[in-house]
Scaffold this motif. Structure first.
Motif, PDB file in Angstrom:
ATOM      1  N   ALA A 154     -34.575 -64.663 -96.144  1.00  0.00           N
ATOM      2  CA  ALA A 154     -34.146 -63.576 -95.264  1.00  0.00           C
ATOM      3  C   ALA A 154     -32.631 -63.600 -95.180  1.00  0.00           C
ATOM      4  CB  ALA A 154     -34.754 -63.731 -93.872  1.00  0.00           C
TER       5      ALA A 154
ATOM      6  N   LYS B 240     -42.244 -61.112 -95.060  1.00  0.00           N
ATOM      7  CA  LYS B 240     -42.079 -59.878 -94.300  1.00  0.00           C
ATOM      8  C   LYS B 240     -43.231 -59.700 -93.323  1.00  0.00           C
ATOM      9  CE  LYS B 240     -40.229 -56.839 -96.837  1.00  0.00           C
ATOM     10  NZ  LYS B 240     -40.010 -55.810 -97.893  1.00  0.00           N
TER      11      LYS B 240
ATOM     12  N   THR C 170     -26.741 -59.058 -92.033  1.00  0.00           N
ATOM     13  CA  THR C 170     -25.327 -58.749 -92.088  1.00  0.00           C
ATOM     14  C   THR C 170     -24.624 -59.272 -90.840  1.00  0.00           C
ATOM     15  OG1 THR C 170     -25.776 -56.567 -91.117  1.00  0.00           O
ATOM     16  CG2 THR C 170     -25.632 -56.709 -93.525  1.00  0.00           C
TER      17      THR C 170
ATOM     18  N   TRP D 221     -23.808 -59.966 -99.795  1.00  0.00           N
ATOM     19  CA  TRP D 221     -24.914 -59.050 -99.529  1.00  0.00           C
ATOM     20  C   TRP D 221     -25.342 -58.354-100.819  1.00  0.00           C
ATOM     21  CZ3 TRP D 221     -27.959 -59.126 -95.614  1.00  0.00           C
ATOM     22  CH2 TRP D 221     -28.953 -58.141 -95.535  1.00  0.00           C
TER      23      TRP D 221
ATOM     24  N   ILE E  55     -28.286 -54.681 -90.687  1.00  0.00           N
ATOM     25  CA  ILE E  55     -29.087 -54.632 -91.912  1.00  0.00           C
ATOM     26  C   ILE E  55     -29.699 -56.003 -92.124  1.00  0.00           C
ATOM     27  CG2 ILE E  55     -29.153 -54.132 -94.380  1.00  0.00           C
ATOM     28  CD1 ILE E  55     -26.605 -52.509 -94.013  1.00  0.00           C
TER      29      ILE E  55
ATOM     30  N   TYR F  37     -32.686 -58.246 -94.472  1.00  0.00           N
ATOM     31  CA  TYR F  37     -33.529 -58.357 -95.671  1.00  0.00           C
ATOM     32  C   TYR F  37     -34.560 -59.456 -95.457  1.00  0.00           C
ATOM     33  CZ  TYR F  37     -34.934 -60.543-100.038  1.00  0.00           C
ATOM     34  OH  TYR F  37     -35.670 -61.129-101.026  1.00  0.00           O
ATOM     35  N   TYR F  38     -35.783 -59.180 -95.911  1.00  0.00           N
ATOM     36  CA  TYR F  38     -36.826 -60.210 -95.937  1.00  0.00           C
ATOM     37  C   TYR F  38     -37.473 -60.235 -97.317  1.00  0.00           C
ATOM     38  CZ  TYR F  38     -36.661 -60.218 -90.814  1.00  0.00           C
ATOM     39  OH  TYR F  38     -36.263 -60.322 -89.505  1.00  0.00           O
TER      40      TYR F  38
ATOM     41  N   ASP G  86     -40.594 -60.460 -99.674  1.00  0.00           N
ATOM     42  CA  ASP G  86     -41.932 -59.900 -99.455  1.00  0.00           C
ATOM     43  C   ASP G  86     -42.903 -60.950 -98.910  1.00  0.00           C
ATOM     44  OD1 ASP G  86     -41.900 -57.653-102.336  1.00  0.00           O
ATOM     45  OD2 ASP G  86     -41.148 -57.411-100.291  1.00  0.00           O
TER      46      ASP G  86
END
Length: 120
Positions: free
Chosen positions: A49, A65, A52, A101, A57, A59-60, A62
């Motif tokens: 994960a 998640k 920012t 990022w 923002i 992110y994970y 899949d």
């Protein structure tokens, strides 16, 4: 001096919960995106994960998640990973780092990590 210290790991039963913490210092600690990584035995380190600087923002991977939640506190230079409903496949040493990022390339030397073991 750049320093990343992970904590909070341990043994947890599948379906339980665990919260990991990362204390960051030395690299304008709250100025960059940060992420969690993990390395299971015999496998390469992978990103789990990322978040920012502003936290706007996230992110994970899949695989986590919907179960894991990343957060950060810039005032305290800390970042957490709430692990809900872990399964044995989540067993690994977890690391934190500053990241680029998009590529999630790690920017600093790795800390010692924190071991998470999920029992079935």
């Amino acid at each position: 001096q750049v320093q990343l210290v992970e904590s909070g790991g341990g043994l947890v039963q599948a379906g339980g919960s665990l919260r990991l913490s990362c204390a960051a210092s030395g690299r304008a600690a709250n100025s960059s995106a940060m992420g969690w990584f993990r390395q299971a035995p015999g496998k390469e380190r992978e990103s789990v994960a990322a978040i920012t600087r502003s936290g706007s923002i996230i992110y994970y991977a899949d695989s986590v998640k919907g179960r894991f939640t990343i957060s950060r506190d810039n005032a305290k230079n800390t970042m957490d990973l709430q692990m809900n409903s872990p399964n044995p496949e989540d067993t690994a040493v977890y690391y934190c780092n500053w990241v680029v990022w998009g590529s999630f390339h790690a920017l600093a030397a790795w800390g010692q990590g924190t071991l998470v073991t999920v029992s079935s």
